[in-house]
Design a protein around this motif. Sequence first.
Motif, short mmCIF file in Angstrom:
data_model
loop_
_atom_site.label_atom_id
_atom_site.label_comp_id
_atom_site.label_asym_id
_atom_site.label_seq_id
_atom_site.Cartn_x
_atom_site.Cartn_y
_atom_site.Cartn_z
N LEU A 1 6.06 17.56 4.34
CA LEU A 1 5.31 16.53 3.61
C LEU A 1 6.08 15.22 3.56
CD1 LEU A 1 3.78 18.62 0.68
CD2 LEU A 1 2.73 17.97 2.85
N ALA A 2 7.40 15.31 3.46
CA ALA A 2 8.22 14.09 3.50
C ALA A 2 8.11 13.41 4.85
CB ALA A 2 9.68 14.43 3.20
N ALA A 3 8.07 14.19 5.93
CA ALA A 3 7.93 13.60 7.27
C ALA A 3 6.61 12.86 7.39
CB ALA A 3 8.02 14.70 8.33
N ALA A 4 5.54 13.44 6.87
CA ALA A 4 4.24 12.77 6.92
C ALA A 4 4.23 11.51 6.07
CB ALA A 4 3.15 13.74 6.46
N ALA A 5 4.81 11.60 4.87
CA ALA A 5 4.85 10.43 3.98
C ALA A 5 5.69 9.32 4.58
CB ALA A 5 5.42 10.84 2.62
N ASN A 6 6.80 9.66 5.20
CA ASN A 6 7.67 8.64 5.76
C ASN A 6 7.07 7.97 6.99
OD1 ASN A 6 9.51 9.18 3.78
ND2 ASN A 6 10.70 10.61 5.02
N ALA A 7 6.24 8.69 7.72
CA ALA A 7 5.54 8.08 8.84
C ALA A 7 4.61 6.98 8.34
CB ALA A 7 4.74 9.13 9.61
N HIS A 8 3.95 7.26 7.22
CA HIS A 8 3.09 6.24 6.61
C HIS A 8 3.93 5.07 6.11
CE1 HIS A 8 -0.19 4.40 4.42
NE2 HIS A 8 0.51 4.43 3.31
N THR A 9 5.09 5.37 5.55
CA THR A 9 6.00 4.32 5.08
C THR A 9 6.40 3.40 6.22
OG1 THR A 9 6.89 5.71 3.34
CG2 THR A 9 8.26 3.88 4.04
N SER A 10 6.76 3.98 7.36
CA SER A 10 7.20 3.19 8.50
C SER A 10 6.07 2.30 9.01
CB SER A 10 7.69 4.12 9.61
OG SER A 10 8.78 4.88 9.18
N ALA A 11 4.85 2.84 9.00
CA ALA A 11 3.70 2.05 9.44
C ALA A 11 3.48 0.86 8.53
CB ALA A 11 2.45 2.93 9.49
N VAL A 12 3.62 1.09 7.21
CA VAL A 12 3.47 -0.01 6.25
C VAL A 12 4.55 -1.05 6.45
CG1 VAL A 12 3.60 -0.61 3.82
CG2 VAL A 12 2.26 1.35 4.53
N ALA A 13 5.79 -0.59 6.62
CA ALA A 13 6.90 -1.50 6.77
C ALA A 13 6.77 -2.34 8.04
CB ALA A 13 8.22 -0.73 6.80
N SER A 14 6.34 -1.70 9.15
CA SER A 14 6.21 -2.43 10.40
C SER A 14 5.09 -3.45 10.32
CB SER A 14 5.95 -1.45 11.55
OG SER A 14 4.71 -0.78 11.37
N ALA A 15 4.10 -3.17 9.48
CA ALA A 15 3.01 -4.14 9.30
C ALA A 15 3.38 -5.25 8.33
CB ALA A 15 1.76 -3.42 8.79
N GLY A 16 4.53 -5.12 7.67
CA GLY A 16 4.97 -6.16 6.75
C GLY A 16 4.14 -6.24 5.50
N THR A 17 3.53 -5.12 5.08
CA THR A 17 2.69 -5.14 3.90
C THR A 17 3.32 -4.32 2.80
OG1 THR A 17 1.45 -3.23 4.72
CG2 THR A 17 0.60 -5.40 5.30
N GLY A 18 2.68 -4.31 1.65
CA GLY A 18 3.20 -3.56 0.51
C GLY A 18 3.51 -4.51 -0.64
N ARG A 19 3.20 -4.08 -1.85
CA ARG A 19 3.35 -4.95 -3.01
C ARG A 19 4.80 -5.27 -3.33
NH1 ARG A 19 0.12 -2.78 -7.97
NH2 ARG A 19 0.53 -4.91 -8.69
N LEU A 20 5.73 -4.47 -2.82
CA LEU A 20 7.15 -4.75 -3.06
C LEU A 20 7.85 -5.15 -1.76
CD1 LEU A 20 8.06 -1.83 -5.50
CD2 LEU A 20 7.58 -4.21 -6.07
N HIS A 21 7.09 -5.69 -0.83
CA HIS A 21 7.67 -6.08 0.46
C HIS A 21 8.82 -7.07 0.26
CE1 HIS A 21 8.05 -6.97 4.67
NE2 HIS A 21 7.85 -8.26 4.45
N GLY A 22 9.97 -6.72 0.84
CA GLY A 22 11.14 -7.60 0.77
C GLY A 22 11.96 -7.47 -0.50
#
Length: 419
Positions: A170-191
């Motif tokens: 489940l961590a592997a699946a969650a982290n894949a989503h995290t990486s996708a968000v990070a690569s897109a430069g999105t997220g409310r706490l970006h940066g």
Amino acid sequence: MRTVLGVAGGIAAYKACHVIRRLRELGHSVKVVPTASALNFVGAATFEALSSQTVTTDVFDEIDSVNHVRIGQEAELVIIAPATANTLAKLAAGIADDLLTATVLTTTAEVVVAPAMHTEMWQNAATVANIATLKQRGIHVLEPAVGRLTGPDSGPGRLPEPDTIVDFSLAAAANAHTSAVASAGTGRLHGKHLVISAGGTREPLDPVRYLGNRSSGKQGVALARAAARAGAHVDLVAANIDSGLLSDLPDSVRITTVESTLELQTQMHASQADADAVIMAAAVADYRPAERTDSKMKKSGDEGMTLQLIQNPDVLVGLVESRRQPQIIIGFAAETGDSHHSALDYAKAKFRRKGVDLLVFNNVSGDRAFGQDDNAVQILTADGDDVVAGTEIHGSKDDVSEKVIEALADRVECVESTP
């Protein structure tokens, strides 16, 4: 989450039954895809009863729905446990001669393999090369445990326990989503830069014994994942957390391990300096032994032992006192009630005493929370002179973490919008 559980033909196939049950308890659907050999160890009827889905091994079954392609296309996570040397070799070579290997070849979901085999097979040069190939292709490999194997043999090659397999996957699946968000430069706490403590401190008595607590660190690790998904760079200060929980965190989480409260205090203050927010989720020992012996303390007949304890510094209060504005600090309070006050009353008093911006309170009466996969919390905040408790948040520790990170993001946005 739509999960495919592949089961290869090894004696450890029975553990797949516990993996199915745990995944379903957590709310995930499970499609079991065994190899023909696996059915020599666990029958299809057992897999169907536990998963509530039909089980087949043949690529020629359900031809009308193109089943050998559809299962892989619809999967959101693929787990193979156990993964035998034979199955690993097929995956590395891209062979698709049964339903399981065809599923892996067609899926775009994260794939986790949990190898299980005899030590000689695990250490064979062919298996070592196949594992390296799979890792290079992005497949997540949960290293086998060391222990009793089939017959009298023992060594590396034992299938890890079902809870470890589920947590890792489940961590592997969650982290894949995290990486996708990070690569897109999105997220409310970006940066943003967050410092999170997790786990439980241990205070050594001698080289063997220590005073500790029951915190597993699961909630703090889940917070790190959620913060990374929100785009933050995270420093995770991990106190005595099982390496399996830490092994698949995303690259945006930097891990520092500590043991004692004083070590945690030093690391938290060092990491706090340039942080936008600090989350103190670790369970910190209030006391430590006045003396630590360099050799193991021996028993003396039937006599008992008296220990002198001294109070540890209050790490959370120290962080509040040394913070630079507008740094946000979130504390955690694990409380129990008694005949004088409720657990919530004690949490509200702690909120006032600590001086934090938010306090995540969980009632741990009756062994709740510690070491469990779910949690129930309330987020306390100040409204003038009053301490207000939000509605109870209940769910998995990942679900709880998402709500805590959302509350933090709300606070960050409020601070940044204030002139």
